[in-house]
Scaffold this active site. Structure first.
Site, mmCIF file in Angstrom:
data_model
loop_
_atom_site.group_PDB
_atom_site.id
_atom_site.type_symbol
_atom_site.label_atom_id
_atom_site.label_comp_id
_atom_site.label_asym_id
_atom_site.label_seq_id
_atom_site.Cartn_x
_atom_site.Cartn_y
_atom_site.Cartn_z
ATOM 1 N N ALA B 13 0.823 -1.397 0.007
ATOM 2 C CA ALA B 13 0.168 0.061 -0.008
ATOM 3 C C ALA B 13 0.753 1.446 0.020
ATOM 4 O O ALA B 13 0.578 2.066 -0.615
ATOM 5 C CB ALA B 13 -1.024 -0.079 1.163
ATOM 6 N N ASN B 105 6.055 1.853 10.150
ATOM 7 C CA ASN B 105 5.499 2.259 11.299
ATOM 8 C C ASN B 105 6.004 2.023 12.462
ATOM 9 O O ASN B 105 6.832 1.241 12.765
ATOM 10 C CB ASN B 105 3.889 1.606 11.324
ATOM 11 C CG ASN B 105 2.896 2.204 10.484
ATOM 12 O OD1 ASN B 105 2.866 3.507 10.361
ATOM 13 N ND2 ASN B 105 2.022 1.343 10.026
ATOM 14 N N LYS B 207 3.498 10.903 15.197
ATOM 15 C CA LYS B 207 2.600 9.880 14.534
ATOM 16 C C LYS B 207 2.031 8.703 15.121
ATOM 17 O O LYS B 207 0.946 8.206 15.047
ATOM 18 C CB LYS B 207 3.586 9.157 13.401
ATOM 19 C CG LYS B 207 2.975 8.093 12.047
ATOM 20 C CD LYS B 207 2.061 8.676 11.290
ATOM 21 C CE LYS B 207 1.195 7.725 10.761
ATOM 22 N NZ LYS B 207 2.009 6.810 9.312
ATOM 23 N N ASN B 215 -5.106 2.313 15.713
ATOM 24 C CA ASN B 215 -4.689 1.007 15.203
ATOM 25 C C ASN B 215 -5.229 -0.136 16.424
ATOM 26 O O ASN B 215 -5.690 -0.850 15.973
ATOM 27 C CB ASN B 215 -3.258 0.965 14.894
ATOM 28 C CG ASN B 215 -2.622 1.326 13.344
ATOM 29 O OD1 ASN B 215 -2.916 0.381 12.648
ATOM 30 N ND2 ASN B 215 -2.277 2.537 13.617
ATOM 31 N N SER B 277 -4.327 0.074 9.307
ATOM 32 C CA SER B 277 -3.402 -0.953 8.601
ATOM 33 C C SER B 277 -3.231 -2.090 9.560
ATOM 34 O O SER B 277 -3.346 -3.364 8.974
ATOM 35 C CB SER B 277 -1.981 -0.344 8.471
ATOM 36 O OG SER B 277 -1.433 -0.227 9.371
ATOM 37 N N GLU B 289 1.587 -5.440 13.760
ATOM 38 C CA GLU B 289 2.744 -4.511 14.311
ATOM 39 C C GLU B 289 2.755 -4.058 15.591
ATOM 40 O O GLU B 289 2.990 -3.097 15.772
ATOM 41 C CB GLU B 289 2.908 -3.512 13.114
ATOM 42 C CG GLU B 289 3.090 -3.854 11.654
ATOM 43 C CD GLU B 289 3.504 -2.753 10.784
ATOM 44 O OE1 GLU B 289 4.662 -2.773 10.494
ATOM 45 O OE2 GLU B 289 2.566 -1.825 10.376
#
Lengths: 326, 326
Positions: B13, B105, B207, B215, B277, B289
């Protein structure tokens, strides 16, 4: 002296078991039923229990509180999510001055019945019980079952009310202890291991040390107690939550020995794989007891200056899940 | 001066979108593909993007790093759960001294590539990007897309390595800034809004203020960003987590203006409903993750004396869910 007469308000996994035990022992027990009324009238009440199976056919059952006689003790086994119904259900069986034994989960759950019958007529207690309602009028009691209960003494208004009524606090206290001991004796005689405690707050917070982590995580992680304890991350989280609740209790002036943390974990490791009541509520798309079990303790600790961040996280997650589950 | 040559390690992506943008602009871009190799060889790479749809047929694609030429910049778009493969994938395209741009990430995700090519050849960056891989060789870019990146300067070993190599830290710094500015120019010329920052830690922690709450909660609560923001309990929890990450950053010496908390919430409210994600990984039964996005920040804050209790709760929940999801 005549045997005490009991009312069972909410004859589910908990009220049904204890009511059946008392009735089997010859106590006059009046069951207030709702959706199960017709089934129990036809087929009786069935309890598959580690204490011996019970099948009672000749029961005093009621579809409405209006037909109930005044009872000495009204045992509340409703979910706290139904406590708003107590204003309608309690006045009849308690009309001659009977007391109320609140065996609901959570903290400060005695406040609702106390607002109806008065604080000095309320006892609260915790059940260390693995029991599920598996069908109409059918309960399966799979492990444990002990009751620990004590008088509800929330505030200084207790003594104030006593003084107003022309009695001293000590008079009332003595009477309360007398009644409490009688209930304790009744339950023990019926085969229910029961303990009378002068410190209800201690009893409730100790129970919360189990209820908060394992009810919450069983829903949020979709896991049984065994799955939680067998996974290193989930069991570390359970322990961290237990420690936080332990500290929350201390902030509220309730000192629980440190060793009780490990004992709670150890008991859970030894427990037969079990779906917590909150998980069953979730799976059956019923409202979960997030306010009584997490919200009230959270607010009590916060009012005492302690923030239970983990418990708040679980509470907010459960409230979201509850909202999307119905 | 010749245009820089790019390698895209992980053309999903993120890597697929940026690689396609660079290739469309005439940069020589080498895509290292794995499962999509045959599909892309036959059908090309398709990107449906808010920046204009792209369908590239004549691409430099590689099924193995061995066939890749040395590249000036290797862009890492792999999931951090695949970072163990970098020891095998990175040496070939970086063999003539090219740099690495880590757009993965999380926090401290530059450590793995740095161990392979050396710290002074590593840049890290964050993408503010809503993009999903929707099929083999097919990417859908639905919102945002800006890159902010900067040099990886983790430690005093940086200057030590520079001194050993006979250069001063200032020499190396100047060279790093020069390369960074060139990458920034390339990406902007290709239509990717890109910013070069001297403070990578600030970029990464800002971030994380989005990535950690949204997430995690999107998986644990099975919810889109919109469902989270629309619910009072879930959005209050998201805000509490954002505040905790903000405090964790401060403990690590990264000062983020207070106003950024509200800005993060506001941006999320305005975002098109989006599956994070991590949620897509969960739904597709891929490893999540959790270590890069929650574990590393958690440990960094703890090493600086700050306990992020809420983040730890989410981390432990995700690790359990991850374990039971595969």
């Amino acid at each position: 002296m005549n045997k005490q007469r009991y009312a069972i308000i909410g004859a589910g996994a908990l009220g049904g078991l204890y009511g059946a035990m008392l009735a089997r022992q010859g106590f006059e027990v009046h069951f207030l039923l709702h959706s199960d009324f017709d089934h129990v009238r036809e087929h009786g009440l069935r309890v598959d229990s580690i204490w011996g199976d019970i099948h009672l056919r000749d029961l005093h059952i009621h579809a409405s509180p209006e037909t109930m006689p005044p009872c000495d003790v009204s045992l509340i086994g409703l979910k706290t999510t139904q406590s708003h119904m107590l204003a309608e259900l309690l006045p009849a069986p308690t009309r001659d001055g009977g007391v109320v034994l609140v065996l609901q989960n959570g903290l400060n759950v005695e406040a609702d019945p106390a607002a109806i019958v008065g604080e000095q007529r309320v006892f609260g207690g915790c059940c260390f019980l693995c029991s599920n309602k598996v069908g109409p009028g059918h309960i399966r009691h799979i492990d444990f079952g002990k009751i620990v209960f004590g008088p509800y003494r929330p505030s200084s208004q207790f003594s104030a009310a006593a003084a107003q009524a022309g009695s001293t606090a000590a008079d009332i206290d003595a009477k309360v202890v007398l009644i409490g001991n009688q209930i304790c004796e009744d339950l023990n005689s019926a085969g229910v291991p029961t303990e009378f405690s002068e410190d209800l707050a201690l009893v409730r917070w100790r129970k919360l040390m189990w209820n908060i982590p394992f009810n919450s995580l069983s829903v949020i992680l979709n896991a049984s107690t065994k799955q939680i304890m067998d996974d290193p991350n989930a069991s570390a989280l359970a322990e961290a939550i237990i420690r936080e609740v332990h500290a929350g209790a201390a902030a509220c002036g309730v000192e629980i020995p440190e060793a009780f943390i490990e004992k709670t974990l150890e008991n859970t490791r030894k427990m037969v794989p079990y779906d917590s009541s909150m998980r069953l509520d979730f799976l059956n798309k019923r409202a979960m007891e997030a306010e009584a079990i997490l919200g009230n303790p959270l607010r009590a600790a916060k009012a005492s200056g302690y923030e239970m961040s983990r418990v708040e996280t679980l509470y907010q997650q459960l409230r979201y899940i509850d909202q999307t589950n119905s």
